[in-house]
Write a protein that holds these residues in place. Structure first.
Motif, PDB file in Angstrom:
ATOM      1  N   ARG A  93       0.844  -1.200   0.000  1.00 26.31           N
ATOM      2  CA  ARG A  93       0.000   0.000   0.000  1.00 26.31           C
ATOM      3  C   ARG A  93       0.878   1.249   0.000  1.00 26.31           C
ATOM      4  NH1 ARG A  93      -3.847   1.814   5.119  1.00 26.31           N
ATOM      5  NH2 ARG A  93      -4.745   3.720   4.171  1.00 26.31           N
ATOM      6  N   ASP A  94       0.551   2.204  -0.859  1.00 27.63           N
ATOM      7  CA  ASP A  94       1.320   3.448  -0.953  1.00 27.63           C
ATOM      8  C   ASP A  94       0.511   4.571  -0.321  1.00 27.63           C
ATOM      9  OD1 ASP A  94       2.853   5.619  -1.555  1.00 27.63           O
ATOM     10  OD2 ASP A  94       2.972   5.256  -3.708  1.00 27.63           O
ATOM     11  N   THR A  95       0.757   4.824   0.960  1.00 24.55           N
ATOM     12  CA  THR A  95      -0.020   5.828   1.687  1.00 24.55           C
ATOM     13  C   THR A  95       0.310   7.251   1.253  1.00 24.55           C
ATOM     14  OG1 THR A  95       1.611   5.796   3.482  1.00 24.55           O
ATOM     15  CG2 THR A  95      -0.315   4.358   3.717  1.00 24.55           C
ATOM     16  N   THR A  96       1.422   7.436   0.529  1.00 21.13           N
ATOM     17  CA  THR A  96       1.748   8.783   0.044  1.00 21.13           C
ATOM     18  C   THR A  96       0.760   9.236  -1.023  1.00 21.13           C
ATOM     19  OG1 THR A  96       3.227   8.055  -1.751  1.00 21.13           O
ATOM     20  CG2 THR A  96       4.192   8.314   0.441  1.00 21.13           C
ATOM     21  N   GLN A  97       0.003   8.284  -1.576  1.00 19.95           N
ATOM     22  CA  GLN A  97      -0.970   8.612  -2.619  1.00 19.95           C
ATOM     23  C   GLN A  97      -2.356   8.901  -2.041  1.00 19.95           C
ATOM     24  OE1 GLN A  97      -0.092   8.049  -6.409  1.00 19.95           O
ATOM     25  NE2 GLN A  97       1.697   8.700  -5.242  1.00 19.95           N
ATOM     26  N   GLU A  98      -2.486   8.810  -0.721  1.00 20.79           N
ATOM     27  CA  GLU A  98      -3.786   8.948  -0.071  1.00 20.79           C
ATOM     28  C   GLU A  98      -3.847  10.202   0.786  1.00 20.79           C
ATOM     29  OE1 GLU A  98      -4.949   5.307   1.933  1.00 20.79           O
ATOM     30  OE2 GLU A  98      -3.518   4.165   0.723  1.00 20.79           O
ATOM     31  N   ASP A  99      -5.057  10.600   1.121  1.00 26.83           N
ATOM     32  CA  ASP A  99      -5.268  11.714   2.042  1.00 26.83           C
ATOM     33  C   ASP A  99      -4.708  11.319   3.408  1.00 26.83           C
ATOM     34  OD1 ASP A  99      -6.453  13.465   4.012  1.00 26.83           O
ATOM     35  OD2 ASP A  99      -7.978  14.019   2.540  1.00 26.83           O
ATOM     36  N   GLU A 156      -7.216  10.461   6.063  1.00 28.28           N
ATOM     37  CA  GLU A 156      -7.866   9.163   5.912  1.00 28.28           C
ATOM     38  C   GLU A 156      -6.925   8.029   6.324  1.00 28.28           C
ATOM     39  OE1 GLU A 156      -9.705   8.669   2.085  1.00 28.28           O
ATOM     40  OE2 GLU A 156     -10.416  10.745   2.046  1.00 28.28           O
ATOM     41  N   VAL A 157      -5.647   8.201   6.038  1.00 29.37           N
ATOM     42  CA  VAL A 157      -4.654   7.192   6.440  1.00 29.37           C
ATOM     43  C   VAL A 157      -4.602   7.095   7.957  1.00 29.37           C
ATOM     44  CG1 VAL A 157      -2.206   6.606   6.457  1.00 29.37           C
ATOM     45  CG2 VAL A 157      -3.251   7.480   4.364  1.00 29.37           C
ATOM     46  N   GLU A 158      -4.570   8.232   8.638  1.00 31.34           N
ATOM     47  CA  GLU A 158      -4.519   8.237  10.099  1.00 31.34           C
ATOM     48  C   GLU A 158      -5.776   7.616  10.685  1.00 31.34           C
ATOM     49  OE1 GLU A 158      -2.916   8.857  13.874  1.00 31.34           O
ATOM     50  OE2 GLU A 158      -1.977   8.981  11.888  1.00 31.34           O
ATOM     51  N   ALA A 159      -6.946   7.959  10.130  1.00 29.13           N
ATOM     52  CA  ALA A 159      -8.205   7.413  10.640  1.00 29.13           C
ATOM     53  C   ALA A 159      -8.278   5.905  10.453  1.00 29.13           C
ATOM     54  CB  ALA A 159      -9.386   8.086   9.940  1.00 29.13           C
ATOM     55  N   LEU A 175     -11.487   3.650  11.418  1.00 27.86           N
ATOM     56  CA  LEU A 175     -12.506   4.668  11.197  1.00 27.86           C
ATOM     57  C   LEU A 175     -12.542   5.039   9.717  1.00 27.86           C
ATOM     58  CD1 LEU A 175     -11.751   7.032  14.234  1.00 27.86           C
ATOM     59  CD2 LEU A 175     -13.618   5.376  14.043  1.00 27.86           C
ATOM     60  N   ASN A 176     -13.735   5.334   9.231  1.00 24.07           N
ATOM     61  CA  ASN A 176     -13.894   5.792   7.856  1.00 24.07           C
ATOM     62  C   ASN A 176     -13.984   7.310   7.854  1.00 24.07           C
ATOM     63  OD1 ASN A 176     -13.995   3.176   6.802  1.00 24.07           O
ATOM     64  ND2 ASN A 176     -16.185   3.014   7.200  1.00 24.07           N
ATOM     65  N   TYR A 177     -12.913   7.958   7.457  1.00 23.38           N
ATOM     66  CA  TYR A 177     -12.895   9.422   7.381  1.00 23.38           C
ATOM     67  C   TYR A 177     -12.822   9.827   5.919  1.00 23.38           C
ATOM     68  CZ  TYR A 177     -11.463  14.282   7.782  1.00 23.38           C
ATOM     69  OH  TYR A 177     -11.399  15.657   7.663  1.00 23.38           O
ATOM     70  N   ILE A 178     -13.754  10.673   5.500  1.00 22.45           N
ATOM     71  CA  ILE A 178     -13.789  11.141   4.113  1.00 22.45           C
ATOM     72  C   ILE A 178     -13.564  12.644   4.112  1.00 22.45           C
ATOM     73  CG2 ILE A 178     -15.107  11.239   1.979  1.00 22.45           C
ATOM     74  CD1 ILE A 178     -14.517   8.398   2.992  1.00 22.45           C
ATOM     75  N   GLY A 179     -12.469  13.070   3.536  1.00 21.65           N
ATOM     76  CA  GLY A 179     -12.139  14.488   3.511  1.00 21.65           C
ATOM     77  C   GLY A 179     -12.928  15.231   2.444  1.00 21.65           C
ATOM     78  N   LEU A 180     -13.681  16.253   2.862  1.00 21.38           N
ATOM     79  CA  LEU A 180     -14.385  17.137   1.938  1.00 21.38           C
ATOM     80  C   LEU A 180     -13.846  18.554   2.115  1.00 21.38           C
ATOM     81  CD1 LEU A 180     -18.028  15.749   2.398  1.00 21.38           C
ATOM     82  CD2 LEU A 180     -16.395  15.198   0.590  1.00 21.38           C
ATOM     83  N   ASP A 181     -14.319  19.484   1.294  1.00 22.42           N
ATOM     84  CA  ASP A 181     -13.732  20.824   1.322  1.00 22.42           C
ATOM     85  C   ASP A 181     -14.665  21.887   1.880  1.00 22.42           C
ATOM     86  OD1 ASP A 181     -15.578  20.865  -0.684  1.00 22.42           O
ATOM     87  OD2 ASP A 181     -14.184  21.397  -2.296  1.00 22.42           O
TER      88      ASP A 181
END
Length: 321
Positions: free
Chosen positions: A271-277, A280-283, A288-294
């Motif tokens: 898994r390449d966590t550098t490609q993810e928010d 979300e990686v920390e959650a 936990l399911n964390y979805i980043g919105l703006d």
């Protein structure tokens, strides 16, 4: 056969709030080169390819493939986003996919890509490119689309195919739905020979042709990989038919079920966590399911339907979730 509306929901990827809620069911997404390696291990034909994080090595690999094996090449930025070919790096360099004519050109393209953020339609904020893939260029007679995914409407795996590959399958489904074909798969019975034969015909490989037979073998190998690796989606676009009758996977997207991490440790270790928010990686470390919105209003919700309704209400009242 699924109803047309169900088919479009299955094939088209959701966007905006829908994408956020779809993301709540986490599936591991891996780089193209990992997908290709995994397919090779299941007897699925792909072009020769090599990955590197060095522009100098990109030039060396290209020289070996061109001079020693006489192959033409393509260089691809390895970022977890679709639409790489039409993307633009924040440095101003256009395109995450290029044809390569010389080893020097390969090294120059790699230098432009590595360490830069690629902005695509799917990743408007850009994603860091840390690796490039040098891939043998295939000259296809035709390009098809083929995928296997988990489908709620049919209650199991669904094979989706189209003779219109090499382009956005969402656009094909919207403009020419008659070119989208499906084969629901009974999880107990498995993928049948009859289903494979129908799909091969439907994607434009006539019965009795060399490509038809090879496509049937490929479909069985794809389904075996789908089961063995706990995939939630296995998408091939394009699936190339060559003049010699070979059927080759030239690009692929593979997602894996997070619930199977305990038995797919080799895949999840890549898994390449550098490609993810990063949020979300920390959650995900705490399940936990964390979805980043703006927006400016946070939502803690239970269930996708309630989440969608909550965000709709916030927007109706002038807020932004």
């Amino acid at each position: 056969m699924l109803a047309k509306s169900a088919l479009l929901r299955s094939v088209a990827r959701p966007s905006s709030f829908g994408a956020a809620m779809a993301g709540a069911v986490r599936s591991l997404n891996v780089h193209e080169y990992i997908s290709m390696e995994t397919m090779n291990s299941h007897g699925i034909a792909t072009p020769e390819c090599h990955v590197t994080s060095s522009s100098e090595e990109a030039g060396r690999i290209t020289k070996e493939m061109m001079t020693e094996r006489g192959k033409d090449l393509v260089i691809k930025a390895q970022v977890l986003s679709g639409g790489r070919g039409l993307g633009t790096f924040k440095s101003g360099f256009y395109g995450g996919v290029h044809m390569v004519d010389t080893p020097e050109q390969a090294a120059e393209y790699a230098k432009e890509m590595l360490g830069q953020d690629l902005v695509t339609k799917q990743a408007p904020n850009g994603i860091l490119c840390s690796k490039v893939l040098l891939m043998e260029r295939i000259y296809p007679k035709s390009e098809k689309y083929l995928s296997i995914l988990m489908d709620r409407d049919s209650g199991g795996p669904l094979m989706v195919g189209s003779p219109k590959g090499g382009t956005s399958i969402e656009d094909v489904a919207a403009s020419n739905p008659e070119f989208i074909f499906t084969e629901p798969i009974d999880i107990m019975e498995g993928l049948t020979e009859e289903a494979c034969a129908r799909m091969a015909n439907n994607i434009g490989l006539p019965t009795g042709s060399v490509a038809h037979g090879k496509a049937m073998v490929l479909m069985n190998n794809l389904y075996a990989m789908f089961l063995a690796k706990d995939c939630t989606q296995l998408e091939v676009n394009p699936l190339s038919e060559t003049e010699a009758g070979d059927v080759v996977v030239c690009d692929a997207k593979v997602n894996f079920d997070d619930n199977a991490e305990w038995r797919q440790k080799d895949i999840f270790a890549r898994r390449d966590t550098t490609q993810e928010d990063s949020r979300e990686v920390e959650a995900s470390k705490y399940d936990l399911n964390y979805i980043g919105l703006d927006g400016n209003i946070g939502c803690m919700v239970n269930g996708a339907g309630l989440a969608m309704s909550t965000m709709d209400i916030i927007q109706l009242k002038g807020g932004s979730p």
